[in-house]
Design an enzyme around this catalytic site. Structure first.
Site, PDB file in Angstrom:
ATOM      1  N   MET A 103       0.716  -1.077  -0.043  1.00 49.90           N
ATOM      2  CA  MET A 103       0.023  -0.140  -0.009  1.00 49.90           C
ATOM      3  C   MET A 103       0.859   1.329   0.149  1.00 49.90           C
ATOM      4  O   MET A 103       1.708   1.380   0.958  1.00 49.90           O
ATOM      5  CB  MET A 103      -0.969   0.059   1.171  1.00 49.90           C
ATOM      6  CG  MET A 103      -1.763  -1.195   1.377  1.00 49.90           C
ATOM      7  SD  MET A 103      -2.692  -1.125   2.841  1.00 49.90           S
ATOM      8  CE  MET A 103      -1.595  -1.670   3.921  1.00 49.90           C
ATOM      9  N   ILE A 161       1.931  -5.063   8.245  1.00 47.60           N
ATOM     10  CA  ILE A 161       3.285  -4.840   8.240  1.00 47.60           C
ATOM     11  C   ILE A 161       3.420  -3.210   8.149  1.00 47.60           C
ATOM     12  O   ILE A 161       3.013  -2.922   7.171  1.00 47.60           O
ATOM     13  CB  ILE A 161       3.952  -5.798   7.214  1.00 47.60           C
ATOM     14  CG1 ILE A 161       4.161  -7.161   7.407  1.00 47.60           C
ATOM     15  CG2 ILE A 161       5.777  -5.436   7.478  1.00 47.60           C
ATOM     16  CD1 ILE A 161       4.472  -7.913   6.193  1.00 47.60           C
ATOM     17  N   GLY A 191       1.197   4.141   4.865  1.00 50.74           N
ATOM     18  CA  GLY A 191       2.055   3.416   3.856  1.00 50.74           C
ATOM     19  C   GLY A 191       2.638   1.847   4.786  1.00 50.74           C
ATOM     20  O   GLY A 191       3.113   1.949   5.805  1.00 50.74           O
ATOM     21  N   SER A 192       2.348   0.824   4.043  1.00 52.94           N
ATOM     22  CA  SER A 192       2.668  -0.409   4.520  1.00 52.94           C
ATOM     23  C   SER A 192       2.333  -1.450   3.737  1.00 52.94           C
ATOM     24  O   SER A 192       2.363  -1.388   2.479  1.00 52.94           O
ATOM     25  CB  SER A 192       1.755  -0.353   5.960  1.00 52.94           C
ATOM     26  OG  SER A 192       0.274  -0.073   5.514  1.00 52.94           O
ATOM     27  N   ARG A 193       1.925  -2.875   4.279  1.00 56.75           N
ATOM     28  CA  ARG A 193       2.032  -3.903   3.343  1.00 56.75           C
ATOM     29  C   ARG A 193       0.994  -4.902   4.027  1.00 56.75           C
ATOM     30  O   ARG A 193       1.096  -5.086   5.504  1.00 56.75           O
ATOM     31  CB  ARG A 193       3.312  -4.429   3.190  1.00 56.75           C
ATOM     32  CG  ARG A 193       3.500  -5.973   2.504  1.00 56.75           C
ATOM     33  CD  ARG A 193       4.933  -6.322   2.529  1.00 56.75           C
ATOM     34  NE  ARG A 193       5.284  -7.709   2.185  1.00 56.75           N
ATOM     35  CZ  ARG A 193       6.156  -8.279   1.864  1.00 56.75           C
ATOM     36  NH1 ARG A 193       7.325  -7.392   1.852  1.00 56.75           N
ATOM     37  NH2 ARG A 193       6.557  -9.495   1.772  1.00 56.75           N
TER      38      ARG A 193
END
Length: 222
Positions: A103, A161, A191-193
């Site tokens: 993301m 994450i 912002g991440s995953r």
């Protein structure tokens, strides 16, 4: 034709915003008002732009979720950066398939359950803040792991994450909770995953590079 359902009651506002964003929005709006009252035009305009971006970042649009039996939907908006078999992982017993969704700060960051079922385990792990698109981010970054069991006993692992900019993981479910497919369960700020771990017999329907939407895009089927 695929049946579509609301995973959560539709919002009553034209531009729904996640509640976790309210403190950031109010703080930025307050600072903007102070700059405007002091006559500091440049900072007031900058504050207005920042406030608008924060509202945009924490947007939380309603989603219609596919009702097709055995469908696993994406838990996040973003781009698929990995689809790979994994022999062993602390989030899933035995071999599985991992689908990773990255993301950017421009994606919706509200996370949704990939399948209906019961939350069997939630475990938070502090860590570092490498860029979320790196391989080492899965193990080294701060993350929060959920193990979900479907009504027919199939396991699904979902790992939030943190990334290079992200500094706050929010998870609103706990072990023992029941959750619906596509239902909101948390978010990651800035912002991440998301990594999804699925049984090896899952038919994967997405490929690396594809853009997906939380609760809407079908990642795979049983």
């Amino acid at each position: 034709m695929t049946q579509l359902n609301w995973s959560d009651p539709p919002s009553q506002t034209a531009f729904p915003v996640a509640k976790a964003g309210y403190p950031f929005i109010f703080a930025s709006a307050f600072a903007t008002a102070v700059f405007a009252l002091l006559g500091v035009g440049f900072l007031a305009i900058l504050g207005l732009l920042v406030t608008g971006f924060i509202c945009f970042f924490f947007r939380d649009p309603d989603r219609l979720v596919p009702g097709e039996a055995g469908a696993i939907v994406s838990p996040a908006d973003g781009k698929v950066i990995k689809v790979e078999p994994v022999a062993q992982t602390p989030y899933f017993e035995g071999a599985c398939i991992r689908v990773s969704v990255f993301m950017s700060i421009f994606n919706v960051h509200v996370n949704r359950a990939p399948h209906e079922g019961t939350i069997r385990q939630v475990s938070y792990h502090p860590g570092k803040f490498f860029s979320a698109n790196l391989d080492k981010a899965s193990a080294d970054n701060e993350h929060n792991a959920l193990l979900l069991e479907s009504p027919d006993g199939k396991p699904v692992g979902v790992v939030q994450i943190a990334g290079l900019v992200a500094r706050r993981i929010i998870c609103r479910v706990q072990a023992g909770d029941s959750i619906g497919r596509g239902q909101r369960f948390g978010l990651i700020c800035f912002g991440s995953r998301l990594d999804v771990y699925l049984p090896v017999d899952t038919e994967i329907l997405v490929a690396v590079g594809e853009k997906v939407q939380a609760g809407t895009t079908i990642l795979g089927k049983w």
